[in-house]
Design a protein around this motif. Structure first.
Motif, PDB file in Angstrom:
ATOM      1  N   TYR A  24      40.456  -6.751  -1.623  1.00  0.00           N
ATOM      2  CA  TYR A  24      39.174  -6.836  -2.331  1.00  0.00           C
ATOM      3  C   TYR A  24      38.460  -8.145  -1.987  1.00  0.00           C
ATOM      4  CZ  TYR A  24      39.413  -2.720  -5.376  1.00  0.00           C
ATOM      5  OH  TYR A  24      39.429  -1.442  -5.877  1.00  0.00           O
ATOM      6  N   GLU A  25      39.201  -9.225  -1.833  1.00  0.00           N
ATOM      7  CA  GLU A  25      38.600 -10.509  -1.468  1.00  0.00           C
ATOM      8  C   GLU A  25      38.018 -10.457  -0.064  1.00  0.00           C
ATOM      9  OE1 GLU A  25      41.692 -13.381  -2.180  1.00  0.00           O
ATOM     10  OE2 GLU A  25      41.319 -13.400  -4.342  1.00  0.00           O
ATOM     11  N   ARG A  26      38.705  -9.794   0.872  1.00  0.00           N
ATOM     12  CA  ARG A  26      38.170  -9.641   2.233  1.00  0.00           C
ATOM     13  C   ARG A  26      36.889  -8.819   2.210  1.00  0.00           C
ATOM     14  NH1 ARG A  26      43.471 -10.147   3.638  1.00  0.00           N
ATOM     15  NH2 ARG A  26      44.149  -8.021   3.312  1.00  0.00           N
ATOM     16  N   ILE A  27      36.903  -7.741   1.429  1.00  0.00           N
ATOM     17  CA  ILE A  27      35.712  -6.897   1.320  1.00  0.00           C
ATOM     18  C   ILE A  27      34.559  -7.700   0.729  1.00  0.00           C
ATOM     19  CG2 ILE A  27      34.730  -4.922   0.082  1.00  0.00           C
ATOM     20  CD1 ILE A  27      37.541  -3.576   0.409  1.00  0.00           C
ATOM     21  N   GLU A  28      34.841  -8.471  -0.309  1.00  0.00           N
ATOM     22  CA  GLU A  28      33.796  -9.285  -0.932  1.00  0.00           C
ATOM     23  C   GLU A  28      33.217 -10.277   0.072  1.00  0.00           C
ATOM     24  OE1 GLU A  28      33.018 -12.225  -4.739  1.00  0.00           O
ATOM     25  OE2 GLU A  28      35.046 -12.003  -3.968  1.00  0.00           O
ATOM     26  N   HIS A  29      34.075 -10.885   0.876  1.00  0.00           N
ATOM     27  CA  HIS A  29      33.610 -11.827   1.883  1.00  0.00           C
ATOM     28  C   HIS A  29      32.642 -11.151   2.859  1.00  0.00           C
ATOM     29  CE1 HIS A  29      33.619 -15.222   4.625  1.00  0.00           C
ATOM     30  NE2 HIS A  29      33.942 -14.400   5.603  1.00  0.00           N
ATOM     31  N   LEU A  30      32.989  -9.945   3.320  1.00  0.00           N
ATOM     32  CA  LEU A  30      32.107  -9.205   4.226  1.00  0.00           C
ATOM     33  C   LEU A  30      30.782  -8.870   3.566  1.00  0.00           C
ATOM     34  CD1 LEU A  30      34.658  -6.833   5.964  1.00  0.00           C
ATOM     35  CD2 LEU A  30      33.429  -8.748   6.999  1.00  0.00           C
ATOM     36  N   VAL A  31      30.816  -8.471   2.302  1.00  0.00           N
ATOM     37  CA  VAL A  31      29.587  -8.135   1.591  1.00  0.00           C
ATOM     38  C   VAL A  31      28.712  -9.373   1.425  1.00  0.00           C
ATOM     39  CG1 VAL A  31      28.645  -7.315  -0.612  1.00  0.00           C
ATOM     40  CG2 VAL A  31      30.553  -6.099   0.456  1.00  0.00           C
ATOM     41  N   VAL A  32      29.320 -10.504   1.099  1.00  0.00           N
ATOM     42  CA  VAL A  32      28.556 -11.755   0.971  1.00  0.00           C
ATOM     43  C   VAL A  32      27.906 -12.110   2.305  1.00  0.00           C
ATOM     44  CG1 VAL A  32      28.776 -14.251   0.603  1.00  0.00           C
ATOM     45  CG2 VAL A  32      29.835 -12.653  -1.003  1.00  0.00           C
ATOM     46  N   MET A  33      28.663 -11.958   3.403  1.00  0.00           N
ATOM     47  CA  MET A  33      28.101 -12.244   4.726  1.00  0.00           C
ATOM     48  C   MET A  33      26.949 -11.298   5.041  1.00  0.00           C
ATOM     49  SD  MET A  33      31.555 -13.136   6.915  1.00  0.00           S
ATOM     50  CE  MET A  33      30.711 -12.932   8.454  1.00  0.00           C
ATOM     51  N   MET A  34      27.106 -10.025   4.678  1.00  0.00           N
ATOM     52  CA  MET A  34      26.057  -9.046   4.906  1.00  0.00           C
ATOM     53  C   MET A  34      24.811  -9.408   4.101  1.00  0.00           C
ATOM     54  SD  MET A  34      26.266  -4.914   4.433  1.00  0.00           S
ATOM     55  CE  MET A  34      26.491  -5.021   2.674  1.00  0.00           C
ATOM     56  N   LYS A  35      24.995  -9.802   2.849  1.00  0.00           N
ATOM     57  CA  LYS A  35      23.869 -10.177   1.998  1.00  0.00           C
ATOM     58  C   LYS A  35      23.173 -11.434   2.515  1.00  0.00           C
ATOM     59  CE  LYS A  35      25.347  -7.978  -2.250  1.00  0.00           C
ATOM     60  NZ  LYS A  35      25.437  -8.098  -3.697  1.00  0.00           N
ATOM     61  N   ALA A  36      23.946 -12.308   3.142  1.00  0.00           N
ATOM     62  CA  ALA A  36      23.369 -13.538   3.692  1.00  0.00           C
ATOM     63  C   ALA A  36      22.689 -13.292   5.039  1.00  0.00           C
ATOM     64  CB  ALA A  36      24.452 -14.600   3.838  1.00  0.00           C
ATOM     65  N   GLY A  37      22.809 -12.083   5.557  1.00  0.00           N
ATOM     66  CA  GLY A  37      22.175 -11.747   6.821  1.00  0.00           C
ATOM     67  C   GLY A  37      23.052 -11.996   8.023  1.00  0.00           C
ATOM     68  N   ASN A  38      24.286 -12.376   7.802  1.00  0.00           N
ATOM     69  CA  ASN A  38      25.186 -12.666   8.930  1.00  0.00           C
ATOM     70  C   ASN A  38      25.792 -11.430   9.556  1.00  0.00           C
ATOM     71  OD1 ASN A  38      24.781 -15.420   8.633  1.00  0.00           O
ATOM     72  ND2 ASN A  38      26.409 -15.598   7.117  1.00  0.00           N
ATOM     73  N   LEU A  39      25.643 -10.291   8.923  1.00  0.00           N
ATOM     74  CA  LEU A  39      26.151  -9.033   9.491  1.00  0.00           C
ATOM     75  C   LEU A  39      25.027  -8.013   9.583  1.00  0.00           C
ATOM     76  CD1 LEU A  39      29.570  -8.664   7.605  1.00  0.00           C
ATOM     77  CD2 LEU A  39      29.158  -9.585   9.878  1.00  0.00           C
ATOM     78  N   SER A  40      23.834  -8.477   9.869  1.00  0.00           N
ATOM     79  CA  SER A  40      22.670  -7.578   9.879  1.00  0.00           C
ATOM     80  C   SER A  40      22.801  -6.450  10.883  1.00  0.00           C
ATOM     81  CB  SER A  40      21.401  -8.377  10.153  1.00  0.00           C
ATOM     82  OG  SER A  40      21.510  -9.035  11.402  1.00  0.00           O
TER      83      SER A  40
END
Length: 113
Positions: free
Chosen positions: A93-109
């Protein structure tokens, strides 16, 4: 190495014979369970496949069921009561949260392009 004897149908026996020496590896893989339920991954993948807008990405959050499970895991973790499978689940869940945070920050656009 321990030996296990199983009774299987003739059809399954033929399929297992085709697998040959890979049978122990395939059995081990079949026993591995994902750290979190498959519906969690499906929920995220469905969201990403919907080609969300930046606003939808910013508003993306876990389902109520996922939030409740996280609360439970965090409470058990804080109390030092997590069993190994729960620790793996919390880590995932922590790994998933990290990916979602990166996506929200635009780092995984590129995931939503």
């Amino acid at each position: 190495m321990p030996k296990i004897t199983l009774e299987v149908s003739e059809e399954l026996s033929q399929q297992l014979a085709q697998v040959g020496e890979r049978l122990p590896e395939l059995l081990a893989l079949s026993l591995q369970q994902p750290a979190v339920p498959a519906q969690v991954y499906r929920y995220i993948l469905d969201f990403l496949a919907s080609n969300p807008t930046p606003e939808q990405i910013a508003e993306f959050k876990p389902t109520l069921e996922m939030q409740e499970r996280l609360r439970t895991l965090l409470a058990r973790s804080n109390a030092g009561e997590l069993i190994p499978t729960e620790l793996k689940e919390l880590d995932e869940y922590e790994r998933i949260e990290h990916l979602v945070v990166m996506m929200k920050a635009g780092n995984l656009s590129y995931l939503t392009s």
